[in-house]
Design an enzyme around this catalytic site. Structure first.
Site, PDB file in Angstrom:
ATOM      1  N   TYR A  33      14.542 -20.877  13.209  1.00 11.29           N
ATOM      2  CA  TYR A  33      13.524 -20.833  14.251  1.00 11.29           C
ATOM      3  C   TYR A  33      12.153 -21.128  13.664  1.00 11.29           C
ATOM      4  O   TYR A  33      11.950 -21.101  12.443  1.00 11.29           O
ATOM      5  CB  TYR A  33      13.530 -19.480  14.965  1.00 11.29           C
ATOM      6  N   ARG A  52       8.835 -27.516   7.809  1.00  9.62           N
ATOM      7  CA  ARG A  52       9.618 -26.347   7.388  1.00  9.62           C
ATOM      8  C   ARG A  52      10.897 -26.225   8.200  1.00  9.62           C
ATOM      9  O   ARG A  52      11.951 -25.845   7.664  1.00  9.62           O
ATOM     10  CB  ARG A  52       8.782 -25.069   7.506  1.00  9.62           C
ATOM     11  N   ARG A 101      35.219 -18.191  17.840  1.00  7.49           N
ATOM     12  CA  ARG A 101      34.553 -17.593  16.681  1.00  7.49           C
ATOM     13  C   ARG A 101      35.322 -17.910  15.402  1.00  7.49           C
ATOM     14  O   ARG A 101      36.540 -17.728  15.338  1.00  7.49           O
ATOM     15  CB  ARG A 101      34.458 -16.080  16.866  1.00  7.49           C
ATOM     16  N   GLU A 182       6.833  -9.477   0.584  1.00  9.12           N
ATOM     17  CA  GLU A 182       6.049  -9.943   1.730  1.00  9.12           C
ATOM     18  C   GLU A 182       6.084  -8.877   2.807  1.00  9.12           C
ATOM     19  O   GLU A 182       6.710  -7.832   2.643  1.00  9.12           O
ATOM     20  CB  GLU A 182       6.595 -11.270   2.258  1.00  9.12           C
ATOM     21  N   LEU A 206       9.221 -16.167   2.401  1.00 10.32           N
ATOM     22  CA  LEU A 206       9.088 -17.307   3.299  1.00 10.32           C
ATOM     23  C   LEU A 206       7.902 -18.156   2.868  1.00 10.32           C
ATOM     24  O   LEU A 206       6.849 -17.633   2.516  1.00 10.32           O
ATOM     25  CB  LEU A 206       8.877 -16.831   4.738  1.00 10.32           C
TER      26      LEU A 206
END
Length: 286
Positions: A33, A52, A101, A182, A206
């Site tokens: 995302y 990114r 699945r 972070e 990140l």
């Protein structure tokens, strides 16, 4: 009024947007995302976020269902139809619906699922917390070791946010091997003797888009930047602390694990970096 969202090539009222129960984003957390900010009806830092996004997809061997120009056009349309002046655009791409699945990745003929939606955030740039500063606690960093990939696996960061809420503070910073990695959804910094100190890039954090811009702007403003890890004790004894993220820009931190920094007020470097970032990012917004 219902929001208009984007799902797999269609603009739909949010109540009509449906994703299969077999989608791997739902059953496996198999997706990535991005979140971009909107100020004055324009998208901030789109080139960085799109780069990114492509990197995250590549790291997971996942294909992108749209081109980057098409993706920008979708952002613009959602901002327009939802009348967003200040707010966020959330983008998610998953490996799609293989029909059942299975731990193994599906065949390449399974199409990814792509979803975008907006969130109106009036007053985003004038957040009063930036004047007051926020308080954080530290917690052990128990996440997986590919934090450089922006995946939808956000359960532990959610647990960190809840730990902070239960402690009566604003956020949490993760600590691993005695050093801060972070924040729960942001990159962490301290300021000591004029030096801006933040952890170096690796798989451990990140690679923040706002981080990259703020460090570049700091260097251009003749501020000294040092990329290294620091401890909570160092942070508590720093002159200033702050974090950066796409939705908070530059946010001063005034208390860590119950100890106030200096006089407990935001410092001048964080305030100046927030001012510079907002000014410069608006110039390049699209």
């Amino acid at each position: 009024m219902s929001r208009t969202v984007y799902l797999n090539g269609e603009y739909l009222p949010e109540a009509e947007a449906k994703v299969s129960i077999f989608d791997r984003g739902f059953v496996m957390g198999d997706g990535v995302y991005e979140v971009t900010s909107v100020l004055d009806g324009k998208i901030l830092e789109f080139p960085g976020h799109s780069a990114r996004l492509q990197r995250s997809l590549n790291e997971l061997e996942m294909k992108c269902p749209v081109t980057m120009p098409e993706l920008l056009a979708i952002h613009h349309e959602l901002v327009k139809v939802n009348n967003i002046d200040e707010g966020l655009v959330y983008l998610q791409i998953t490996r799609g619906n293989p029909g059942d699945r299975d731990f193994a990745y599906p065949d390449d003929n399974v199409e990814p699922t792509i979803v975008l939606f907006t969130q109106a955030k009036p007053g985003l740039a004038a957040d009063p917390k930036a004047k007051k500063g926020i308080k954080v606690i530290s917690i052990p960093d128990l996440r997986w070791h590919r934090r450089d990939i922006k995946t939808v696996q956000l359960l532990y960061p959610s647990m960190a946010k809840m730990a902070a809420k239960k402690a009566g503070v604003d956020d949490a910073w993760f600590v691993e091997d005695g050093k801060v990695t972070e924040g729960s959804s942001n990159n962490a910094y301290i300021v000591k003797n004029g030096q801006i100190i933040t952890r170096e890039l690796s798989h451990d954090i990140l690679h923040g888009i706002t981080r990259a811009s703020v460090l570049k702007m700091a260097a251009e403003a003749q501020m000294e930047v040092v990329e290294r890890a620091f401890t909570i004790e160092e942070a508590q004894n720093a002159d200033e602390a702050f974090y950066t993220s796409a939705s908070s820009f530059v946010m001063p931190v005034v208390e860590i694990d119950g100890k106030a920094l200096k006089d407990g007020k935001p410092g001048p470097i964080a305030a100046r970096l927030r001012e510079i970032y907002l000014e410069e990012s608006k110039k390049t917004a699209v």
